[in-house]
Motif scaffolding. Structure first.
Motif, PDB file in Angstrom:
ATOM      1  N   ASP A 146       0.866  -1.179   0.000  1.00  0.00           N
ATOM      2  CA  ASP A 146       0.000   0.000   0.000  1.00  0.00           C
ATOM      3  C   ASP A 146       0.902   1.229   0.000  1.00  0.00           C
ATOM      4  O   ASP A 146       1.547   1.533   0.991  1.00  0.00           O
ATOM      5  CB  ASP A 146      -0.880  -0.034   1.255  1.00  0.00           C
ATOM      6  N   LYS A 157       3.218   0.796   3.146  1.00  0.00           N
ATOM      7  CA  LYS A 157       2.943  -0.307   4.044  1.00  0.00           C
ATOM      8  C   LYS A 157       2.978  -1.600   3.241  1.00  0.00           C
ATOM      9  O   LYS A 157       2.536  -1.614   2.092  1.00  0.00           O
ATOM     10  CB  LYS A 157       1.546  -0.159   4.658  1.00  0.00           C
ATOM     11  N   GLN A 168      -7.521   1.821  -2.806  1.00  0.00           N
ATOM     12  CA  GLN A 168      -6.951   1.680  -1.461  1.00  0.00           C
ATOM     13  C   GLN A 168      -7.906   1.296  -0.320  1.00  0.00           C
ATOM     14  O   GLN A 168      -7.656   0.322   0.378  1.00  0.00           O
ATOM     15  CB  GLN A 168      -6.151   2.923  -1.088  1.00  0.00           C
ATOM     16  N   ASP A 182     -11.269   6.513   4.371  1.00  0.00           N
ATOM     17  CA  ASP A 182      -9.855   6.231   4.633  1.00  0.00           C
ATOM     18  C   ASP A 182      -9.122   7.564   4.806  1.00  0.00           C
ATOM     19  O   ASP A 182      -8.871   8.279   3.842  1.00  0.00           O
ATOM     20  CB  ASP A 182      -9.304   5.434   3.443  1.00  0.00           C
TER      21      ASP A 182
HETATM   22 MG   LIG Z   1      -3.664   5.616   2.485  1.00  0.00          MG
END
Ligand SMILES: [Mg+2]
Ligand SMILES: Nc1ncnc2c1ncn2[C@@H]1O[C@H](COP(=O)(O)OP(=O)(O)OP(=O)(O)O)[C@@H](O)[C@H]1O
Length: 343
Positions: free
Chosen positions: A9, A16, A159, A189
């Motif tokens: 990510d 990440k 995402q 998010d």
């Molecule tokens: Mg993000």
């Protein structure tokens, strides 16, 4: 047995990644590597963890915290234009240099893209990553490994969907309940620079109901930073405010500053903006079953946002750093996809 699956990510703040066992998290920054003459003293105690260095076509790069501290020439944080081009490949290979333990491997990748980039870039990103990658991994002690990694298949997800996958799929990638196939779930998010909104409808991404805004957590941090500058005359980088805000105060040149009142105010304002956008973008989606709040910014803002949302909020499991829920979900989605295909 399915091949190794790696999930990545790449956010504007942090990259990440996971291989299903370990998690890796580092600032989305890279720069041209310089010679490290005094490796030990320069890098200190956590040198092994934080050392990400690779060479692609003879160009050496530092990635993450190391780049921030050591790259003298060019060190950039992700910007939107660079995002897909060179940046994502360098950050992704940086991840592979840390998570893969065999120099020659065939793997599969699941990668997330911000909502605002998804439609335009998903194929470009997949094509760029689905390739044979030959690069050098430079370890913290200066030794090197020649990596020859074949990425055989790539899935690109919007995402925030990762958080839904994380919730609804088991660790082996099997739907935990019927809800995976039936529910309509809205996800907010809150990242470093952006907030993404999207809907997972029966386990699928719905473009309707998706939105990206600039209301990332950095907006609140910028306000806190400005206030702090008024009081102390020092510019504290936004990145460094996280811990201070978390503890409620910061010490600058020996003097302690209380951050609680300004934090409370800045978070409330940002949360209101975020919740208002959600209520607007999902105004026609009255059939949403539940809403989830995720992302590193969600960790701190969720209590403020929740109060102002129209709908039922499912709390996310507190077993993991909020920044990592998406990527754990991508990994599970990879298992789900490729297991199904091979079965
Ligand atoms: Mg993000
Ligand atoms: N342990 C932590 N260390 C540092 N920051 C944290 C931590 N936990 C939560 N945060 C917050 O998470 C934010 C980053 O969240 P996240 O990793 O989801 O953003 P991003 O995905 O990189 O950004 P974007 O979604 O805008 O691309 C930080 O700015 C900080 O406020």
């Amino acid at each position: 047995m399915i091949d190794t699956v790696i999930a990545i990510d790449i956010g504007f703040g942090f990259t990440k990644a996971t291989d299903g066992k370990d998690f890796l998290i580092f600032k989305s920054v890279y720069g041209e590597a310089v010679d490290l003459q005094f490796r030990e003293s320069l890098l200190g105690e956590n040198s092994h963890e934080e050392h990400i260095q690779i060479e692609i076509d003879d160009t050496p790069y530092f990635v993450g915290e190391l780049a921030e501290r050591q790259s003298s020439s060019r060190s950039f944080t992700l910007d939107q234009n660079q995002f897909i081009s060179s940046s994502s490949k360098i950050l992704a290979l940086g991840v592979l240099s840390k998570l893969l333990h065999e120099p020659e491997q065939t793997i599969k990748l699941v990668v997330g893209l911000p909502i605002g980039h998804y439609r335009q870039y998903k194929e470009i990103l997949a094509e760029m990553l689905k390739d044979k990658h030959v690069f050098t991994s430079v370890h913290h002690d200066g030794t090197t490994t020649e990596m020859n990694i074949t990425v055989e298949d790539v899935r690109v997800l919007p995402q925030p969907i990762g958080t839904v996958m994380d919730r609804l799929l088991s660790t082996t990638g099997i739907p935990k309940s019927q809800r995976f196939a039936t529910d309509k779930i809205g996800i907010i998010d809150v990242g470093f620079r952006t907030t993404d909104y999207t809907i997972s409808d029966k386990g699928r991404y719905s473009e309707r109901g998706s939105l990206t805004t600039k209301n990332g957590i950095s907006k609140a941090f910028a306000k806190i930073g400005a206030k702090l500058k008024e009081a102390s005359n020092i510019d504290v980088e936004i990145y460094r405010l996280f811990e201070a805000v978390d503890s409620g105060s910061i010490k600058i040149r020996g003097k302690s500053y209380d951050l609680k009142p300004i934090t409370e105010k800045a978070f409330k304002q940002l949360a209101t903006a975020i919740a208002t956008d959600a209520n607007t973008v999902w105004a026609d989606d009255w059939d949403i079953d539940a809403i989830m709040i995720t992302g590193g910014g969600g960790a701190v803002l969720a209590p403020y946002i929740e109060k102002q949302l129209e709908g039922v909020v499912i709390p996310i499991k507190q077993d993991l750093d909020y920044r990592l829920h998406n990527v754990r979900g991508y990994y599970k989605f990879g298992l789900y996809t490729w297991r199904k295909k091979e079965a």
